[in-house]
Design a protein around this motif. Sequence first.
Motif, short mmCIF file in Angstrom:
data_model
loop_
_atom_site.label_atom_id
_atom_site.label_comp_id
_atom_site.label_asym_id
_atom_site.label_seq_id
_atom_site.Cartn_x
_atom_site.Cartn_y
_atom_site.Cartn_z
N GLU A 237 0.63 -1.30 -0.19
CA GLU A 237 0.11 0.34 0.20
C GLU A 237 0.62 1.30 0.25
O GLU A 237 1.56 1.31 0.68
CB GLU A 237 -0.77 0.33 1.28
CG GLU A 237 -1.61 1.61 1.96
CD GLU A 237 -2.90 1.32 2.15
OE1 GLU A 237 -3.11 -0.15 3.05
OE2 GLU A 237 -3.94 1.99 2.22
N SER A 238 0.63 2.29 -0.78
CA SER A 238 0.94 3.48 -0.77
C SER A 238 -0.04 4.66 -1.38
O SER A 238 -0.91 4.84 -1.21
CB SER A 238 1.78 3.73 -1.85
OG SER A 238 1.81 3.51 -2.62
N GLY A 239 0.61 5.58 -0.17
CA GLY A 239 -0.53 7.77 -0.25
C GLY A 239 0.01 7.90 0.62
O GLY A 239 0.97 8.01 1.30
N ALA A 240 -0.68 9.22 0.99
CA ALA A 240 -0.81 10.10 1.55
C ALA A 240 -1.08 9.74 3.06
O ALA A 240 -1.26 9.30 3.22
CB ALA A 240 -1.88 11.35 1.09
N ALA A 241 0.49 10.18 3.86
CA ALA A 241 -0.27 9.35 5.20
C ALA A 241 -0.83 9.61 6.17
O ALA A 241 -1.38 8.72 6.73
CB ALA A 241 1.10 10.17 5.67
N GLU A 242 -1.90 11.16 5.85
CA GLU A 242 -3.19 11.28 6.82
C GLU A 242 -4.06 9.98 6.13
O GLU A 242 -5.11 9.74 6.42
CB GLU A 242 -3.53 13.15 6.02
CG GLU A 242 -4.60 13.76 6.65
CD GLU A 242 -5.52 13.58 6.17
OE1 GLU A 242 -6.88 14.04 7.09
OE2 GLU A 242 -5.73 14.09 4.59
N GLN A 243 -4.32 9.90 4.74
CA GLN A 243 -5.67 9.05 4.53
C GLN A 243 -4.81 7.79 4.90
O GLN A 243 -5.97 7.33 4.91
CB GLN A 243 -5.15 8.85 2.93
CG GLN A 243 -5.81 10.44 2.36
CD GLN A 243 -6.19 10.12 0.75
OE1 GLN A 243 -5.02 9.15 -0.24
NE2 GLN A 243 -7.14 10.38 0.21
N ILE A 244 -3.87 7.56 4.75
CA ILE A 244 -3.67 5.99 4.80
C ILE A 244 -3.94 5.71 6.58
O ILE A 244 -3.88 4.34 7.14
CB ILE A 244 -2.35 5.56 4.28
CG1 ILE A 244 -2.63 5.68 3.41
CG2 ILE A 244 -1.37 4.31 5.39
CD1 ILE A 244 -0.62 4.97 2.43
#
Length: 349
Positions: A237-244
């Motif tokens: 998984e990867s993405g913006a910290a806040e979203q994750i």
Amino acid sequence: MRNAAPLLAVHDLHVDFDTPAGPVAAVSGVSFEIEPNETVALVGESGSGKSVTALAMMRLLGRGATLRGQITCDGRDITGLTEKQMRSVRGRAMTMIFQDPMSSLDPLYSVGNQLVETVRLHNRMSRARAVERATELLDQVGIADPRGRLRAYPHQLSGGQRQRVMIALALACSPRLLIADEPTTALDVTIEAQILELIRGLQREYRMSLLLVTHDMAVVAEMADRVVVMYAGQVVESGAAEQILRQPQHPYTTALFQCIPTPVTDRSAALTAIPGAVPSPHELPPGCRFHPRCAVAFDRCVTGQVPLFPLDGGARHSRCWLSGDAASGRADRTVVTSASVPGPARRRR
Ligand SMILES: Nc1ncnc2c1ncn2[C@@H]1O[C@H](COP(=O)(O)OP(=O)(O)OP(=O)(O)O)[C@@H](O)[C@H]1O
Ligand SMILES: [Mg+2]
């Protein structure tokens, strides 16, 4: 908003090691980018391939390792560079600090000697000016009596002080990317907080990007702009910290977040909270590499490879049949494991 050109891009990185039992794939097709001034956290349990990925970026894997894929730094592929060419990339473009500072500090030379050498290697200046710069760096990393400490040998410093010296050595090169591989794991909690705060302050001041390798989700929540989650040599998984953090998509990420240590839980206990263990590269399961530990695995997870699905228009990715759009049509699934890892929050929508 992500619109700057990446400072560093890893594309389809594979690392195989020769072992007595034959070649093993420690990293299988990892891709991610780091933009200027960005903090990317590379997370995952022990053995998931974080250090191998970081060492590959520095081309420090050593003999017995075969690297495939692309690693571009400022648009230039560094995978084919000679060791001599790499020496100028290491330092100026990126540098790395390790969990154990003693592995990078030379016990035979004083702190001052090592700092002055590094400063002069990367900047043309007189010895006297380099001594001034070394003193200034020790001061910046919070070493009391910096001038006096130049004469100290690594064994005369505490663990926290050694880590500060390591950071000073890294700064001496004025890198654009600092790779910090579990820089505080060996330190106690109070010192850890100070060192992380120091790294964060210096990152702003020096306008560096930071790749922070950690398995501590509390640190991720505190420091990261973006998160890359690795499991068994792959990005899951990867993405913006806040979203994750708010809405993890992959059951593994969800499980990792449940390991965030609280003041009353012991950190080492928290790290063993997911039942089972990361498979060794010698015995990777077929299908989704996480399926034997996943409570929501179903028939499809056991056989075919799972693609890394782009979600939210490509802003994030998840390697799970049940994430985002990939989940449609999965209602008929047959659960195949009895593991106790909960599924992603998303499915409760
Ligand atoms: N030199 C090597 N030869 C053979 N296998 C290796 C080598 N270095 C690492 N590995 C294997 O590659 C896998 C990934 O290791 P890596 O050190 O990257 O894990 P990690 O995510 O950094 O874990 P940790 O959190 O414990 O530091 C492990 O299974 C490890 O045993
Ligand atoms: Mg490691």
